[in-house]
Design a protein around this motif. Structure first.
Motif, short mmCIF file in Angstrom:
data_model
loop_
_atom_site.label_atom_id
_atom_site.label_comp_id
_atom_site.label_asym_id
_atom_site.label_seq_id
_atom_site.Cartn_x
_atom_site.Cartn_y
_atom_site.Cartn_z
N VAL A 40 43.64 31.60 49.93
CA VAL A 40 42.65 32.31 49.11
C VAL A 40 42.87 33.82 49.21
N ILE A 41 43.08 34.30 50.41
CA ILE A 41 43.31 35.74 50.58
C ILE A 41 44.60 36.16 49.89
N ARG A 42 45.64 35.35 50.00
CA ARG A 42 46.90 35.65 49.31
C ARG A 42 46.71 35.65 47.79
N ALA A 43 45.94 34.71 47.28
CA ALA A 43 45.70 34.65 45.84
C ALA A 43 44.92 35.89 45.38
N LEU A 44 43.91 36.29 46.13
CA LEU A 44 43.12 37.47 45.77
C LEU A 44 43.97 38.74 45.88
N THR A 45 44.89 38.77 46.84
CA THR A 45 45.79 39.91 46.97
C THR A 45 46.70 40.00 45.75
N ALA A 46 47.22 38.87 45.32
CA ALA A 46 48.16 38.84 44.19
C ALA A 46 47.46 39.03 42.85
N ARG A 47 46.27 38.44 42.69
CA ARG A 47 45.60 38.40 41.39
C ARG A 47 44.47 39.42 41.24
N GLY A 48 43.97 39.92 42.36
CA GLY A 48 42.79 40.77 42.31
C GLY A 48 41.55 39.90 42.24
N PRO A 49 40.39 40.53 42.05
CA PRO A 49 39.14 39.77 41.99
C PRO A 49 39.27 38.60 41.01
N SER A 50 38.78 37.45 41.43
CA SER A 50 38.93 36.23 40.63
C SER A 50 37.67 35.39 40.74
N THR A 51 37.44 34.58 39.73
CA THR A 51 36.33 33.64 39.81
C THR A 51 36.75 32.48 40.70
N LEU B 247 40.47 30.77 41.18
CA LEU B 247 41.09 30.51 42.49
C LEU B 247 41.46 29.04 42.63
N ALA B 248 40.56 28.16 42.22
CA ALA B 248 40.83 26.72 42.30
C ALA B 248 42.08 26.37 41.51
N GLU B 249 42.19 26.92 40.32
CA GLU B 249 43.37 26.65 39.49
C GLU B 249 44.64 27.23 40.12
N ALA B 250 44.55 28.44 40.63
CA ALA B 250 45.72 29.09 41.24
C ALA B 250 46.21 28.33 42.47
N LEU B 251 45.29 27.74 43.21
CA LEU B 251 45.63 27.06 44.45
C LEU B 251 45.81 25.55 44.27
N SER B 252 45.57 25.06 43.06
CA SER B 252 45.66 23.62 42.77
C SER B 252 44.73 22.81 43.67
N VAL B 253 43.50 23.28 43.78
CA VAL B 253 42.47 22.56 44.52
C VAL B 253 41.27 22.37 43.60
N THR B 254 40.33 21.54 44.02
CA THR B 254 39.14 21.34 43.21
C THR B 254 38.24 22.58 43.28
N HIS B 255 37.37 22.70 42.29
CA HIS B 255 36.39 23.80 42.29
C HIS B 255 35.55 23.72 43.56
N ARG C 53 35.99 38.87 45.69
CA ARG C 53 36.90 39.99 45.98
C ARG C 53 36.99 40.15 47.49
N LEU C 54 38.13 40.69 47.92
CA LEU C 54 38.36 40.92 49.34
C LEU C 54 37.48 42.06 49.84
N THR C 55 37.03 41.95 51.08
CA THR C 55 36.30 43.04 51.71
C THR C 55 37.30 43.98 52.38
N GLU C 56 36.82 45.11 52.85
CA GLU C 56 37.69 46.04 53.58
C GLU C 56 38.25 45.39 54.83
N GLU D 288 41.17 43.33 53.76
CA GLU D 288 42.28 44.23 53.39
C GLU D 288 42.97 44.75 54.64
N ALA D 289 42.19 45.07 55.66
CA ALA D 289 42.77 45.58 56.91
C ALA D 289 43.57 44.51 57.64
N MET D 290 43.22 43.24 57.43
CA MET D 290 43.90 42.14 58.09
C MET D 290 45.21 41.76 57.40
N ARG D 291 45.44 42.25 56.21
CA ARG D 291 46.59 41.80 55.41
C ARG D 291 47.93 41.91 56.13
N PRO D 292 48.24 42.99 56.86
CA PRO D 292 49.54 43.02 57.56
C PRO D 292 49.68 41.88 58.57
#
Length: 174
Positions: free
Chosen positions: A44-55, A59-67, A97-100, A103-107
């Motif tokens: 989920v964090i990777r998807a939000l990083t790549a796509r930005g804020p998402s519904t 996210l479900a569609e991007a990750l191929s999981v159920t809603h 959307r990701l919180t600060e 974002e700080a945990m991304r590395p």
């Protein structure tokens, strides 16, 4: 010679394998400085990083999981303080959307992802087919013809009369 039927099905075995992978990965997290963090958060964090804020639906569609699965993971991420929700265009829609803190945990998460990918590459050296290729083939096969359809076809074959007139002449799934 009669064979003993398997006591567990493919679903049980797949869940067990997922548990093995995720539990071992979770055991590594403290050494990376990740506390109160679960393997299911990273996609989920990777998807939000790549796509930005998402519904949640996106996210479900991007990750191929159920809603429902995406919604449950997002709820856990909200409680952990890694994502926040806002109302979307439709009042029923929630934008994630990701919180600060996230974002700080991304590395660290990028390092965790790279280490997991390296471990998968190592695992692949012991398999007859690379795991990702097998999973892709499985997904494609089930897209072509669902497991439900395959079970229904097996049931129909099992109900076909045998050449001698008895029931169960079709091939079984075993």
């Amino acid at each position: 010679m009669a064979t003993t039927p398997a006591l567990t099905g493919i679903g049980t075995r797949l869940r067990h394998l997922l548990d093995l992978l995720e539990n071992d990965l979770a055991d590594v997290y403290p050494s990376l400085g990740l506390t109160d963090y679960r393997p299911r958060f990273t996609p989920v964090i990777r998807a939000l990083t790549a796509r930005g804020p998402s519904t949640i639906r996106e996210l479900a569609e991007a990750l191929s999981v159920t809603h429902s699965a995406a919604s449950q993971t997002v709820a856990q991420l909200v409680r952990r303080g890694l994502v926040e929700l806002s109302v979307g265009e439709d009042a029923r829609q929630r934008v994630v959307r990701l919180t600060e803190e996230a974002e700080a945990m991304r590395p660290v998460l990028d390092r965790e992802w790279a280490l997991a990918e390296a471990a998968v590459a190592d695992l692949d050296t012991e398999l007859s087919v690379p795991l990702a290729r097998l999973l892709t083939e499985l997904e494609e096969a089930l897209t072509r013809r669902s497991f439900r359809d395959r079970v229904a076809e097996a049931a129909a074959r099992a109900d076909e009369p045998a050449a001698d007139g008895s029931a169960g002449g079709g091939r079984g799934a075993g």
